[in-house]
Design a protein around this motif. Structure first.
Motif, PDB file in Angstrom:
ATOM      1  N   ILE A 156       0.824  -1.125  -0.327  1.00 32.57           N
ATOM      2  CA  ILE A 156       0.099  -0.001  -0.097  1.00 32.57           C
ATOM      3  C   ILE A 156       0.976   1.205   0.111  1.00 32.57           C
ATOM      4  O   ILE A 156       0.478   2.745  -1.196  1.00 32.57           O
ATOM      5  N   PHE A 157       1.992   1.584   0.149  1.00 32.08           N
ATOM      6  CA  PHE A 157       2.749   1.649   0.761  1.00 32.08           C
ATOM      7  C   PHE A 157       3.725   2.786  -0.851  1.00 32.08           C
ATOM      8  O   PHE A 157       3.370   3.654  -1.396  1.00 32.08           O
ATOM      9  N   ASN A 158       3.758   1.537  -1.129  1.00 31.04           N
ATOM     10  CA  ASN A 158       4.250   1.526  -2.524  1.00 31.04           C
ATOM     11  C   ASN A 158       3.632   2.245  -4.080  1.00 31.04           C
ATOM     12  O   ASN A 158       3.592   2.872  -4.692  1.00 31.04           O
ATOM     13  N   TYR A 159       1.825   1.339  -3.963  1.00 25.95           N
ATOM     14  CA  TYR A 159       1.189   1.755  -4.455  1.00 25.95           C
ATOM     15  C   TYR A 159       1.158   3.533  -4.535  1.00 25.95           C
ATOM     16  O   TYR A 159       1.012   4.119  -5.309  1.00 25.95           O
ATOM     17  N   SER A 160       0.795   4.203  -3.023  1.00 25.22           N
ATOM     18  CA  SER A 160       0.329   5.472  -2.575  1.00 25.22           C
ATOM     19  C   SER A 160       1.452   6.436  -3.008  1.00 25.22           C
ATOM     20  O   SER A 160       1.151   7.244  -4.268  1.00 25.22           O
ATOM     21  N   GLU A 161       2.359   5.715  -2.867  1.00 23.79           N
ATOM     22  CA  GLU A 161       3.632   6.873  -3.337  1.00 23.79           C
ATOM     23  C   GLU A 161       3.734   7.293  -4.933  1.00 23.79           C
ATOM     24  O   GLU A 161       3.573   7.752  -5.285  1.00 23.79           O
ATOM     25  N   SER A 162       3.591   5.705  -5.992  1.00 26.44           N
ATOM     26  CA  SER A 162       3.719   6.315  -6.827  1.00 26.44           C
ATOM     27  C   SER A 162       2.065   6.830  -7.354  1.00 26.44           C
ATOM     28  O   SER A 162       2.501   7.523  -8.674  1.00 26.44           O
ATOM     29  N   PHE A 163       1.463   6.705  -6.827  1.00 29.09           N
ATOM     30  CA  PHE A 163      -0.165   6.955  -6.933  1.00 29.09           C
ATOM     31  C   PHE A 163       0.517   9.092  -6.303  1.00 29.09           C
ATOM     32  O   PHE A 163      -0.180  10.075  -8.138  1.00 29.09           O
ATOM     33  N   ILE A 164       0.402   9.356  -6.187  1.00 26.06           N
ATOM     34  CA  ILE A 164       0.851  10.127  -5.080  1.00 26.06           C
ATOM     35  C   ILE A 164       2.341  10.917  -6.678  1.00 26.06           C
ATOM     36  O   ILE A 164       2.054  12.071  -6.494  1.00 26.06           O
ATOM     37  N   ARG A 171       0.740  17.403 -12.373  1.00 25.90           N
ATOM     38  CA  ARG A 171       0.056  19.189 -12.791  1.00 25.90           C
ATOM     39  C   ARG A 171       1.772  19.940 -12.237  1.00 25.90           C
ATOM     40  O   ARG A 171       1.407  21.346 -11.944  1.00 25.90           O
ATOM     41  N   ASP A 172       2.739  18.719 -12.442  1.00 21.98           N
ATOM     42  CA  ASP A 172       4.047  19.932 -11.879  1.00 21.98           C
ATOM     43  C   ASP A 172       4.101  20.767 -11.400  1.00 21.98           C
ATOM     44  O   ASP A 172       5.186  21.788 -10.718  1.00 21.98           O
ATOM     45  N   ARG A 173       4.790  19.443 -10.714  1.00 21.55           N
ATOM     46  CA  ARG A 173       4.200  19.861  -8.556  1.00 21.55           C
ATOM     47  C   ARG A 173       5.341  19.151  -8.130  1.00 21.55           C
ATOM     48  O   ARG A 173       6.375  18.367  -8.771  1.00 21.55           O
ATOM     49  N   ASN A 174       5.765  19.594  -7.018  1.00 20.26           N
ATOM     50  CA  ASN A 174       6.962  18.857  -6.786  1.00 20.26           C
ATOM     51  C   ASN A 174       6.784  17.102  -6.463  1.00 20.26           C
ATOM     52  O   ASN A 174       6.621  17.184  -5.059  1.00 20.26           O
ATOM     53  N   ALA A 175       7.182  16.643  -6.792  1.00 18.95           N
ATOM     54  CA  ALA A 175       6.970  15.214  -6.482  1.00 18.95           C
ATOM     55  C   ALA A 175       7.961  14.696  -5.881  1.00 18.95           C
ATOM     56  O   ALA A 175       7.567  13.738  -4.644  1.00 18.95           O
ATOM     57  N   GLU A 176       9.015  15.136  -5.437  1.00 17.89           N
ATOM     58  CA  GLU A 176       9.850  14.474  -4.564  1.00 17.89           C
ATOM     59  C   GLU A 176       9.013  14.428  -3.033  1.00 17.89           C
ATOM     60  O   GLU A 176       8.994  13.949  -2.697  1.00 17.89           O
ATOM     61  N   TRP A 177       8.405  16.332  -2.925  1.00 19.28           N
ATOM     62  CA  TRP A 177       7.770  16.482  -1.930  1.00 19.28           C
ATOM     63  C   TRP A 177       6.815  15.039  -1.228  1.00 19.28           C
ATOM     64  O   TRP A 177       5.866  14.374  -0.375  1.00 19.28           O
ATOM     65  N   ALA A 178       5.785  15.165  -2.779  1.00 21.65           N
ATOM     66  CA  ALA A 178       4.538  14.340  -2.664  1.00 21.65           C
ATOM     67  C   ALA A 178       5.465  13.279  -1.803  1.00 21.65           C
ATOM     68  O   ALA A 178       4.301  12.668  -1.342  1.00 21.65           O
ATOM     69  N   ARG A 179       5.914  12.113  -2.622  1.00 17.65           N
ATOM     70  CA  ARG A 179       6.387  10.918  -1.730  1.00 17.65           C
ATOM     71  C   ARG A 179       7.106  11.093  -0.914  1.00 17.65           C
ATOM     72  O   ARG A 179       5.872   9.813   0.384  1.00 17.65           O
ATOM     73  N   SER A 180       7.065  12.224   0.083  1.00 20.79           N
ATOM     74  CA  SER A 180       7.763  12.164   1.395  1.00 20.79           C
ATOM     75  C   SER A 180       6.174  12.841   2.273  1.00 20.79           C
ATOM     76  O   SER A 180       6.371  11.964   3.182  1.00 20.79           O
ATOM     77  N   ALA A 181       5.525  12.435   1.785  1.00 22.36           N
ATOM     78  CA  ALA A 181       4.153  13.123   2.360  1.00 22.36           C
ATOM     79  C   ALA A 181       3.676  11.597   2.715  1.00 22.36           C
ATOM     80  O   ALA A 181       2.584  11.760   3.787  1.00 22.36           O
ATOM     81  N   VAL A 182       3.860  10.806   1.776  1.00 21.28           N
ATOM     82  CA  VAL A 182       3.301   9.556   2.183  1.00 21.28           C
ATOM     83  C   VAL A 182       4.242   9.132   3.058  1.00 21.28           C
ATOM     84  O   VAL A 182       3.991   8.047   3.551  1.00 21.28           O
TER      85      VAL A 182
END
Length: 450
Positions: A156-164, A171-182
């Motif tokens: 579920i973590f792997n899926y959520s990280e790839s999803f976010i 949307r051209d936003r900070n993907a690295e931070w998005a992964r850290s949020a998960v």
């Protein structure tokens, strides 16, 4: 002559002036109508609390209605601690799948786009936040609730990280931070979110947001929002009702009403109101179960509790089964919503009184109600079975006679001879004929005579 020419010229001049003024007024009115018809508009909806199926329906309907209105954009004012992963996925798919500009605005100050709210904010065409708001903490445990083993947690973590990450990239936003949020449950303030390219706008209020949106390019569209009119899209009555229905405490109440109503109808046939109430509550409960990830083990424990409560009515267990049923009901209700996020789980302030009420219900109403099913009838012909009657016409084994009881004469039949004036015991009714037998006292007298 000159005066007549002067008067004619004056009339023509005044007429021309009036016509010119009328034409000017019509042109002015025409411009006003055109300006009004071209006045830009935006629609605004408010999403508060947990993200669930009704929120998905509300946002989906609002996007469709905003498109029909010809709005410049749909603005979603958001304040949520999180919600269901399935509902979040549906909302994100709707937002990524439409070309109509969507703006998620985390407001007011102190609001939070937590967990599921992070996914929804990142999925918007334009992400905005008010000062002193937060975003993040999007770990799957917060979104899904419940306990997970190591393998399931990793998946579920792997899926959520790839999803976010896919949302942020889209949307051209900070993907690295998005992964850290998960991955790490990272949470940041609105100022940090703007600095890290998590959001696009930091706006004081809705008017400031519209000013900053003006001129922004969304796809092939340039937004014209500075002087836009604002219209609210409210939840429908059905959406409000089902949103209320899917609250855990309401579902617990529906569970109790279904149990009490159906058991009450079974123990008191013909009461109607308990049975109808119980069936309606059961149907609404099944709708909630279909819409929410309810734990099946919780339902099984509640079913076991009912069995133990009813068994207490017939077993001299001196409260042991009643206590076991109370524990089973409490644990079952507690487990019923354990797969939901923490903010959607049932509170002990609801659970403890519900358990005590259920124990009292089964200890009092059900105990006496179920026992009454096995008590002798108290009305009708069945209530006379076992009573004595007087023989008024001799009864032979091969010949009917007559008996008298409760002020009525009945045709009677018996396997034993009964003389006029003797007493007999009623054992059965078949149509208008009653079957009798000698009473115990009559048998004793006959034995003594012999």
């Amino acid at each position: 002559m000159r005066s007549k020419k002067f008067l004619l010229a004056s009339i023509l001049f005044l007429s021309g002036t009036l016509l010119a003024l009328q034409d000017s007024t019509m042109q002015s009115d025409s411009l006003t109508v055109d300006e009004l018809s071209e006045q830009p508009s935006v629609s605004v909806i408010r999403v508060e609390g947990t993200i669930g199926p009704t929120v998905t329906q509300y946002i989906t309907r609002s996007i469709r209605q905003s498109i029909e209105n010809g709005d410049e954009a749909l603005i979603i004012e958001l304040d949520t601690p999180g919600g269901l992963l399935d509902s979040t996925q549906d909302i994100v798919q709707q937002m990524l799948g439409t070309d109509h500009p969507t703006v998620v605005y985390v407001t007011p100050s102190g609001a939070n786009a937590g967990s599921a709210g992070t996914f929804i904010t990142l999925a918007a065409h334009v992400a905005a936040m008010a000062p002193a708001t937060n975003i993040g903490a999007a770990s799957p445990i917060s979104m899904g609730g419940g306990e997970m083993d190591t393998v399931a947690q990793k998946k579920i973590f792997n899926y959520s990280e790839s999803f976010i990450e896919s949302i942020a990239d889209e949307r051209d936003r900070n993907a690295e931070w998005a992964r850290s949020a998960v991955r790490d449950g990272a949470s940041i303030s609105s100022d940090e979110a703007l600095e890290l390219n998590v959001i696009d706008i930091l706006a004081e209020d809705i008017d400031d947001l519209l000013v900053q949106l003006d001129g922004m390019e969304v796809g092939e569209r340039v937004l014209n929002t500075q002087n836009a009119t604002i219209s609210q899209i409210e939840e429908t009555l059905a959406e409000q009702f089902f949103s209320f229905l899917l609250r855990p405490e309401v579902m617990l109440i529906l569970t109790l009403v279904a149990i009490y109503g159906i058991i009450g109808e079974v123990t008191n046939p013909g009461a109607i109101v308990p049975g109808v109430s119980g069936v309606i509550a059961l149907i609404l409960l099944l709708y909630g179960v279909a819409a929410m990830p309810i734990n099946l083990a919780g339902f099984l424990l509640i079913g076991l509790a009912i069995i133990l409560f009813v068994a207490e009515a017939f077993t001299p267990a001196f409260g042991i089964l009643l206590t076991g049923g109370a524990v089973s009901f409490f644990l079952g209700a507690l487990m019923l919503f354990q797969d939901l996020p923490d903010e959607m789980q049932i509170s002990l302030y609801w659970l403890v009184p519900a358990t005590l009420l259920t124990v009292a219900f089964f200890a009092w109403i059900v105990t006496y109600g179920v026992k009454s099913l096995f008590n002798p009838p108290r009305s009708g012909l069945e209530s006379t079975i076992g009573k004595t009657a007087e023989v008024v016409d001799t009864i032979q084994p091969d010949q009917d006679g007559r008996v008298f009881f409760d002020g009525e004469y009945w045709t009677a039949k018996s396997e034993h001879e009964l003389e006029e004036g003797e007493t007999c015991e009623i054992i059965e009714f078949q149509g208008l004929r009653v079957f009798v037998k000698p009473t115990e006292q009559q048998n004793i007298d006959e034995t003594e005579k012999v």
